[in-house]
Design a protein around this motif. Structure first.
Motif, PDB file in Angstrom:
ATOM      1  N   PRO A 253      34.870  50.475  35.571  1.00 28.39           N
ATOM      2  CA  PRO A 253      34.623  50.234  36.804  1.00 28.39           C
ATOM      3  C   PRO A 253      36.083  50.317  38.240  1.00 28.39           C
ATOM      4  CG  PRO A 253      34.776  48.279  36.367  1.00 28.39           C
ATOM      5  CD  PRO A 253      35.131  49.451  35.147  1.00 28.39           C
ATOM      6  N   LYS A 254      35.176  50.233  39.545  1.00 25.05           N
ATOM      7  CA  LYS A 254      36.366  50.692  40.556  1.00 25.05           C
ATOM      8  C   LYS A 254      35.951  49.922  41.257  1.00 25.05           C
ATOM      9  CE  LYS A 254      38.938  52.353  44.289  1.00 25.05           C
ATOM     10  NZ  LYS A 254      40.717  52.495  43.466  1.00 25.05           N
ATOM     11  N   LEU A 255      37.027  48.241  40.588  1.00 25.36           N
ATOM     12  CA  LEU A 255      37.247  46.995  41.807  1.00 25.36           C
ATOM     13  C   LEU A 255      37.462  47.440  42.964  1.00 25.36           C
ATOM     14  CD1 LEU A 255      38.391  44.650  38.637  1.00 25.36           C
ATOM     15  CD2 LEU A 255      35.848  44.991  39.387  1.00 25.36           C
ATOM     16  N   HIS A 256      37.299  46.599  44.471  1.00 24.97           N
ATOM     17  CA  HIS A 256      37.437  46.660  45.093  1.00 24.97           C
ATOM     18  C   HIS A 256      37.924  45.294  45.472  1.00 24.97           C
ATOM     19  CE1 HIS A 256      37.646  47.664  49.609  1.00 24.97           C
ATOM     20  NE2 HIS A 256      37.163  46.402  49.638  1.00 24.97           N
ATOM     21  N   ALA A 257      37.503  44.144  45.067  1.00 22.03           N
ATOM     22  CA  ALA A 257      38.104  42.601  45.148  1.00 22.03           C
ATOM     23  C   ALA A 257      37.626  41.695  44.832  1.00 22.03           C
ATOM     24  CB  ALA A 257      38.163  42.762  46.630  1.00 22.03           C
ATOM     25  N   SER A 258      38.028  40.902  44.228  1.00 21.57           N
ATOM     26  CA  SER A 258      37.458  39.626  43.474  1.00 21.57           C
ATOM     27  C   SER A 258      37.494  38.006  44.578  1.00 21.57           C
ATOM     28  CB  SER A 258      37.617  39.515  42.161  1.00 21.57           C
ATOM     29  OG  SER A 258      39.208  38.716  42.279  1.00 21.57           O
ATOM     30  N   LEU A 259      36.506  36.925  44.774  1.00 21.01           N
ATOM     31  CA  LEU A 259      37.075  36.387  45.741  1.00 21.01           C
ATOM     32  C   LEU A 259      36.343  35.202  44.998  1.00 21.01           C
ATOM     33  CD1 LEU A 259      35.485  38.641  47.446  1.00 21.01           C
ATOM     34  CD2 LEU A 259      35.041  37.626  49.291  1.00 21.01           C
ATOM     35  N   PRO A 260      36.958  34.002  45.521  1.00 15.97           N
ATOM     36  CA  PRO A 260      35.780  32.810  45.380  1.00 15.97           C
ATOM     37  C   PRO A 260      34.477  32.268  44.458  1.00 15.97           C
ATOM     38  CG  PRO A 260      37.585  32.257  46.349  1.00 15.97           C
ATOM     39  CD  PRO A 260      37.808  34.113  46.690  1.00 15.97           C
TER      40      PRO A 260
ATOM     41  N   VAL B 207      33.383  41.458  42.722  1.00 12.48           N
ATOM     42  CA  VAL B 207      33.163  40.516  41.715  1.00 12.48           C
ATOM     43  C   VAL B 207      33.177  38.921  42.746  1.00 12.48           C
ATOM     44  CG1 VAL B 207      33.026  41.642  39.878  1.00 12.48           C
ATOM     45  CG2 VAL B 207      35.519  40.657  40.932  1.00 12.48           C
ATOM     46  N   LEU B 208      32.492  38.118  42.066  1.00 13.48           N
ATOM     47  CA  LEU B 208      32.721  36.204  41.968  1.00 13.48           C
ATOM     48  C   LEU B 208      33.860  35.713  41.148  1.00 13.48           C
ATOM     49  CD1 LEU B 208      29.507  35.702  44.026  1.00 13.48           C
ATOM     50  CD2 LEU B 208      31.538  36.098  44.545  1.00 13.48           C
ATOM     51  N   VAL B 209      34.758  34.614  41.395  1.00 13.35           N
ATOM     52  CA  VAL B 209      34.889  34.256  40.292  1.00 13.35           C
ATOM     53  C   VAL B 209      34.891  32.289  40.784  1.00 13.35           C
ATOM     54  CG1 VAL B 209      37.238  33.608  38.530  1.00 13.35           C
ATOM     55  CG2 VAL B 209      36.525  35.861  40.207  1.00 13.35           C
TER      56      VAL B 209
END
Length: 332
Positions: free
Chosen positions: A301-308, A329-331
């Motif tokens: 996948p091409k990831l843009h950003a992860s956020l809480p 994605v959310l973490v």
């Protein structure tokens, strides 16, 4: 396991509306039923169907949790009846009916894929929904084959970027469109043979030019509206048109004579309403045909950003802004 809590803080939509209606709410940690596992969620993908659910345009099936989230990567913390205990502690990336925006979720084993050792949690959490969607639409309905040419609209999105990589890995030639010229070099790096800014280039003429007048074999469309008529012009004889979304409207005018003369076919599907058996069938095919490409790094996948997880509303606002290149994605 004794460290599984009884309750958790998970993301729900308190009412239909904009991103501000998303909130953390206390929910019981679900128990896995027959054929299910409990995942300790490591990452959960953010998808446009989540936005539609938040807006009240779609609803989870009866009996499905109100917690949002259609995909997640997690570690198996508990196994339900009929699931071998050897899965305990294994990482899975799972397609979900809901529940991914949480620290814990249940997933069907037969809708889950093993996570390759060198694939990190963020990437694994961003993959399941895209893998199922692209595989079913581009390769099953669209019958894309090695040596053919596919036009991918919305190529900078999560589905579009993954479609480029999967089509390229399968030996197809990709023409990708995006709304910003500065994104075109990155689309080529993903595997697109040609990248077009639709704001300053007629994609129909460009497709005819790049195929020397033959036209493309498959169109993967997220736009709808007037794009459908133009897509049919871009298709060559025997071409297949796949509709995944309709950002410019679901009502379109189709010239049947064009379909007949060029022997074109129109296809469309949505993933969430598919039967459990159909999703199981897709998972088996993905493990056979696509997972090896994930394992060797050709499909990622091409990831843009992860956020809480607590910033789920910000993730929705960002996705709706059009600023995302790839996947969020959310973490927990």
């Amino acid at each position: 396991m004794t460290d599984i809590p009884r309750t958790m803080q998970a993301v729900i939509a308190t009412q239909p509306g904009d991103a501000g209606v998303l909130a953390l709410a206390e929910r019981p940690v679900p128990a896995p039923g027959p054929g299910e596992v409990l995942l300790r969620v490591r990452a959960a993908g953010v998808n446009r169907p989540d936005i539609m659910q938040r807006q009240g345009l779609s609803r989870p099936a009866e009996g499905v949790t109100d917690v949002l989230g259609l995909e997640a990567c997690g570690e198996v913390a508990a196994c339900g009846p009929g699931v071998p205990s050897t899965l305990q502690g294994r990482r899975l990336m799972s397609l979900l009916p809901g529940g991914g925006y949480a620290p814990w979720c249940v997933a069907r084993v037969d809708h889950s894929l093993p996570v390759p050792d060198d694939l990190d949690d963020l990437a694994a959490g961003a993959l399941p929904e895209g893998l199922f969607t692209v595989w079913h639409n581009l390769f099953e309905l669209g019958r894309l084959r090695m040596g053919e040419t596919v036009l991918v609209h919305g190529a900078a999105g999560g589905i579009g970027t993954l479609a480029i990589r999967m089509a390229h890995a399968a030996g197809a030639r990709v023409i990708a469109t995006a709304g910003r010229a500065e994104r075109l070099p990155a689309l080529r790096e993903l595997g697109a043979a040609h990248a077009i800014c639709y704001r300053d280039t007629d994609f129909v003429a460009a497709c005819q030019d790049h195929t020397r007048g033959r036209g493309v074999d498959v169109v993967l469309d997220m736009v709808g509206g007037d794009y459908v008529r133009r897509n049919l012009q871009a298709l060559g004889f025997g071409g297949r048109h796949i509709s995944l979304s309709f950002l410019q409207g679901s009502s379109v005018d189709v010239e049947l004579l064009t379909l007949m003369q060029k022997q074109l076919s129109l296809h469309s599907s949505t993933l969430r309403p598919q039967t459990a058996a159909e999703k199981t069938r897709m998972a088996i095919e993905i493990v056979r045909h696509v997972l090896p490409l994930v394992e060797d790094g050709r499909v990622r996948p091409k990831l843009h950003a992860s956020l809480p997880l607590a910033r789920a509303a910000d993730a929705h606002r960002l996705l709706e802004s059009g600023e995302v290149f790839g996947k969020l994605v959310l973490v927990p």
